[in-house]
Motif scaffolding. Structure first.
Motif, short mmCIF file in Angstrom:
data_model
loop_
_atom_site.label_atom_id
_atom_site.label_comp_id
_atom_site.label_asym_id
_atom_site.label_seq_id
_atom_site.Cartn_x
_atom_site.Cartn_y
_atom_site.Cartn_z
N MET A 538 0.87 -1.18 0.00
CA MET A 538 0.00 0.00 0.00
C MET A 538 0.90 1.23 0.00
SD MET A 538 -3.21 1.11 0.15
CE MET A 538 -4.18 -0.17 0.92
N LEU A 539 0.75 2.08 -1.02
CA LEU A 539 1.56 3.28 -1.16
C LEU A 539 0.66 4.50 -1.28
CD1 LEU A 539 4.22 2.04 -3.76
CD2 LEU A 539 4.48 2.21 -1.28
N ARG A 540 1.16 5.62 -0.80
CA ARG A 540 0.47 6.88 -1.00
C ARG A 540 0.77 7.45 -2.37
NH1 ARG A 540 1.56 9.99 4.80
NH2 ARG A 540 0.48 8.46 6.14
N ASP A 541 -0.03 8.39 -2.78
CA ASP A 541 0.18 9.03 -4.07
C ASP A 541 1.52 9.77 -4.06
OD1 ASP A 541 -0.09 10.09 -6.58
OD2 ASP A 541 -1.46 11.68 -5.98
N GLY A 542 2.43 9.37 -4.98
CA GLY A 542 3.74 10.00 -5.06
C GLY A 542 4.77 9.45 -4.10
N GLU A 543 4.48 8.38 -3.38
CA GLU A 543 5.42 7.82 -2.41
C GLU A 543 6.28 6.76 -3.10
OE1 GLU A 543 5.47 5.25 1.77
OE2 GLU A 543 3.57 5.75 0.77
N PRO A 544 7.62 6.96 -3.15
CA PRO A 544 8.48 5.93 -3.76
C PRO A 544 8.71 4.78 -2.80
CG PRO A 544 9.82 7.77 -3.00
CD PRO A 544 8.38 8.15 -2.73
N ALA A 545 8.95 3.62 -3.38
CA ALA A 545 9.17 2.42 -2.57
C ALA A 545 10.16 1.53 -3.29
CB ALA A 545 7.87 1.67 -2.31
N VAL A 546 11.11 0.99 -2.53
CA VAL A 546 12.04 -0.02 -3.05
C VAL A 546 11.33 -1.37 -2.95
CG1 VAL A 546 14.29 -1.10 -2.81
CG2 VAL A 546 14.03 1.34 -2.32
N VAL A 547 10.87 -1.86 -4.07
CA VAL A 547 10.05 -3.06 -4.06
C VAL A 547 10.88 -4.32 -4.23
CG1 VAL A 547 8.05 -1.83 -4.91
CG2 VAL A 547 9.62 -2.85 -6.54
N ALA A 548 12.09 -4.20 -4.70
CA ALA A 548 12.92 -5.39 -4.87
C ALA A 548 14.38 -4.98 -4.90
CB ALA A 548 12.57 -6.14 -6.16
N GLY A 549 15.22 -5.74 -4.20
CA GLY A 549 16.65 -5.52 -4.21
C GLY A 549 17.35 -6.86 -4.20
N SER A 550 18.24 -7.07 -5.14
CA SER A 550 18.96 -8.33 -5.25
C SER A 550 20.45 -8.04 -5.22
CB SER A 550 18.57 -9.06 -6.55
OG SER A 550 19.35 -10.21 -6.71
N VAL A 551 21.17 -8.62 -4.27
CA VAL A 551 22.61 -8.43 -4.11
C VAL A 551 23.28 -9.78 -4.23
CG1 VAL A 551 24.44 -7.61 -2.61
CG2 VAL A 551 22.25 -6.41 -2.65
N SER A 552 24.27 -9.88 -5.11
CA SER A 552 25.04 -11.10 -5.30
C SER A 552 26.51 -10.77 -5.07
CB SER A 552 24.82 -11.67 -6.70
OG SER A 552 25.64 -12.79 -6.92
N HIS A 553 27.15 -11.48 -4.11
CA HIS A 553 28.56 -11.24 -3.77
C HIS A 553 29.32 -12.55 -3.90
CE1 HIS A 553 32.07 -9.48 -1.81
NE2 HIS A 553 32.13 -10.57 -1.04
N THR A 554 30.39 -12.52 -4.70
CA THR A 554 31.25 -13.69 -4.90
C THR A 554 32.69 -13.29 -4.58
OG1 THR A 554 29.79 -14.52 -6.64
CG2 THR A 554 31.98 -15.46 -6.53
N GLU A 555 33.33 -14.07 -3.72
CA GLU A 555 34.72 -13.79 -3.32
C GLU A 555 35.54 -15.07 -3.48
OE1 GLU A 555 37.18 -12.38 0.66
OE2 GLU A 555 35.10 -11.75 0.38
N GLN A 556 36.67 -14.95 -4.17
CA GLN A 556 37.54 -16.08 -4.45
C GLN A 556 38.97 -15.70 -4.09
OE1 GLN A 556 37.33 -17.49 -8.45
NE2 GLN A 556 38.89 -19.07 -8.18
N ARG A 557 39.64 -16.54 -3.26
CA ARG A 557 41.01 -16.30 -2.83
C ARG A 557 41.86 -17.52 -3.21
NH1 ARG A 557 41.70 -12.35 1.32
NH2 ARG A 557 39.71 -11.40 1.94
N SER A 558 43.12 -17.25 -3.58
CA SER A 558 44.08 -18.31 -3.86
C SER A 558 45.45 -17.88 -3.36
CB SER A 558 44.14 -18.62 -5.37
OG SER A 558 44.55 -17.48 -6.09
N LEU A 559 46.25 -18.87 -2.90
CA LEU A 559 47.57 -18.62 -2.33
C LEU A 559 48.54 -19.62 -2.93
CD1 LEU A 559 48.42 -17.76 1.32
CD2 LEU A 559 49.56 -19.72 0.27
N ALA A 560 49.73 -19.15 -3.36
CA ALA A 560 50.75 -20.01 -3.96
C ALA A 560 52.10 -19.65 -3.35
CB ALA A 560 50.78 -19.85 -5.47
#
Length: 610
Positions: A538-560
């Motif tokens: 339920m939103l008011r007239d002119g009220e912005p809303a973040v309806v969806a947020g998707s965050v993908s984080h990938t971390e890769q480490r290697s040691l030689a």
């Protein structure tokens, strides 16, 4: 020049016609400051003539606005000069004509704002120009949204009514029920026709001072019958039953126009309401014209008409302002010190012999045998060792060596090379999608952003080889059939369905789907990741809303590095090579609803009148 001559001719004709006052000379004053004077001085006459000459030059240079100002200045200084006044009016009409022409051109191009500006400029020069006024109204009518009309009745077939005498009568009757109905109708000048279904039984009927309608209602209640008009002076009476009502009830026909209908489903909803509330069976919807043809008794039609009048002027309109933010970031670190971790041990004399260039190895072996250095039995093993050493791509003496021993047992140990790694690679991509969707209240809006990915379904390969096919393949003239593909939608797919409430709050039902390639494949078919969201808010007239947020984080480490040093805290950052890769993907969807047209509901009560 032709339009100019036409305007000049029309203007002169207007001057000489029945309204010469339209080009009247300026009223004369007494020479007050800033006002016209009937008796201008020589200086004013000279200045007026100079302004007139300047105006003519400006007119030749197609500078109509400046020319009009100079003509007006000349006419103000010498208001009794007909040439100055005439030139001023001709210049004004020429400018009006040009503004109208440009306005018509812009309107044909669909540029309503520019057309409105041109028509307003024309009216500023000539406020009484009716053509400019009409064109301004036309442009405003095309620019502004057209308001929906109220539901209206297009056709009404009416209803047959009986016209009895207005007298009142008394009845004291004892006898057959069929005779009672005939006598009551005849008392008011109406002929009663009885259906075979009317029962015949003995009844008693006493009533005083009643009119036709009260007397017939009472008689029908006594005899269990009902009546319907056939003509103004004739009625039909039949026994009370659903079949008789269906057969003898007189129905009126009425056609309704329902504005604001965009889909056949909306018209069907109104049909369902009429059938449920009023139990009207004969309704014919016509979605192409947005009309309903209703056949029902007059009382039902009047009540349905009253109900349809409360529907308002169509549905509310909502604009959905959609922003899609996509941020992709990749960071790669490669830091550390590479220490040699591979060593090679070899005999230096043998390696030196292998490193000698320009001499045959067998000649060197023969010389060693002749000098007594080796015997014939060990020549084959030495030859194989020298051949193996000589097969190395690079000379063993090109690398740092550690030596120990002496003579024929002098040995060498290669230390390899050390290197330092120091690199950073960072990339960032930002993408913004902005869409504006307009949708009616209760309708569904679809929004897709992304790409279509082709997936191979089938390919062609000849499994039966013939001489003709072999010849075509050999001549490079064989053409395989085009393979079969299917396309998958990748990216964001959104479905939104707004509902506007009375306080301008917007109930928003959302369905979202995120699809992307994962980078993997199964039997050559790419794997597609799928993430879905479904909910409402339920939103008011002119009220912005973040309806969806998707965050993908990938971390890769290697040691030689060398075992042991890589586990020492602090030392492992220097004595080993560290590689770190970070991938961040973020998707953000922001929706702002705006109610651009509100429908005010009318609360009313519907009464059925007999």
């Amino acid at each position: 020049m032709r339009p100019i001559l036409v305007v000049l001719g029309l203007t002169l004709a207007a001057f000489c016609a029945d309204e010469p006052a339209n080009v009247a000379l300026l009223p004369c004053g007494q020479g007050g400051p800033g006002g016209p004077n009937c008796n201008p001085s020589k200086k004013e006459l000279k200045e007026a003539k100079a302004a007139y000459v300047r105006a003519l030059k400006l007119q030749q240079e197609k500078r109509g606005d400046e020319a009009l100002e100079e003509f007006s200045h000349a006419a103000q200084l010498s208001p009794r000069d007909v040439d100055y006044v005439t030139a001023r009016e001709m210049a004004r009409q020429q400018l009006v004509y040009e503004h109208l022409e440009r306005g018509n051109t812009e309107l044909l191009k669909g540029q309503q704002v520019e057309a409105l500006a041109e028509f307003r400029n024309a009216l500023q020069l000539d406020p009484e120009n009716q053509f400019a006024q009409q064109r301004l109204r036309d442009a405003i009518g095309e620019w502004t949204p057209r308001a929906e009309a109220m539901p209206q009745v297009l056709a009404d077939a009416g209803e047959l009514r009986v016209v009895p005498s207005p007298a009142r009568a008394d009845f004291h009757y004892r006898g057959d029920s069929r005779g009672l109905l005939t006598q009551v109708a005849a008392a008011f000048g109406v002929v009663a026709t009885l259906d075979d279904s009317v029962p015949s039984r003995r009844v008693g009927f006493d009533i005083q001072g009643v009119d036709f309608y009260a007397a017939m209602d009472a008689a029908c209640n006594v005899t269990k019958t009902f009546w319907t008009p056939l003509e103004e002076k004739q009625v039909l009476l039949a026994a009370q039953s659903a079949e008789n009502h269906r057969q003898y009830d007189r129905m009126a026909l009425r056609t309704f126009f329902i504005p604001g209908i965009t889909t056949p489903q909306e018209l069907q909803e109104i049909v369902n309401v009429l059938r449920t509330v009023f139990e009207i069976r004969f309704i014919t919807p016509q979605p192409q014209t947005g009309t309903l043809v209703v056949r029902a008794p007059q009382a039902m039609l009047d009540a349905a008409t009253q109900m349809l009048a409360t529907l308002g002027d169509g549905r509310a309109q909502v604009i959905l302002d959609v922003h899609v933010y996509e941020v992709t970031r990749t960071l790669v670190h490669n830091l550390g010190l590479h220490i040699p971790n591979q060593f090679q041990l070899f005999n230096i004399p043998a390696g030196a012999l292998a490193a000698l260039g320009g001499q045959n190895i067998q000649d060197l072996i023969n010389q060693l045998i002749a000098g007594g250095g080796i015997n014939q039995a060990g020549s084959q093993a030495l030859s194989a060792l020298l051949a193996q050493l000589s097969s190395q791509q690079n000379s063993i003496f090109s690398q740092p060596l550690a030596t120990f021993g002496g003579g024929l047992t002098l040995m060498g140990l290669s230390l390899g090379t050390a290197s330092a790694q120091l690199s950073v690679n960072e990339s960032s991509v930002k993408n913004l999608e902005h869409a504006t969707l307009r949708v009616a209240d209760g309708n569904e809006a679809n929004f897709k952003v992304g790409s279509r990915f082709p997936i191979l379904n089938a390919s062609f390969a000849p499994i039966f080889n013939t001489p003709a096919i072999a010849q075509n393949i050999q001549n490079n003239t064989f053409q395989a059939a085009f393979p079969s593909f299917s396309y998958e939608d990748l990216g964001l797919t959104m479905k939104a369905k707004p509902q506007v409430n009375g306080n301008l709050d917007v109930s928003l039902a959302l369905e979202m789907q995120f699809r992307s390639l994962t980078g993997g494949a199964v039997n050559g078919v790419p794997v597609i990741s799928n993430r879905e969201y479904k909910g409402s808010m339920m939103l008011r007239d002119g009220e912005p809303a973040v309806v969806a947020g998707s965050v993908s984080h990938t971390e890769q480490r290697s040691l030689a590095g060398i075992p042991g040093l890589g586990q020492v805290p602090g030392l492992n950052q220097v004595m080993t090579t560290n590689t770190k890769e970070e991938d961040d993907d973020e998707l953000l969807v922001v929706i702002t609803p705006h109610v651009v047209r509100q429908v005010t509901g009318i609360n009313s009560e519907v009464w059925l009148k007999k």
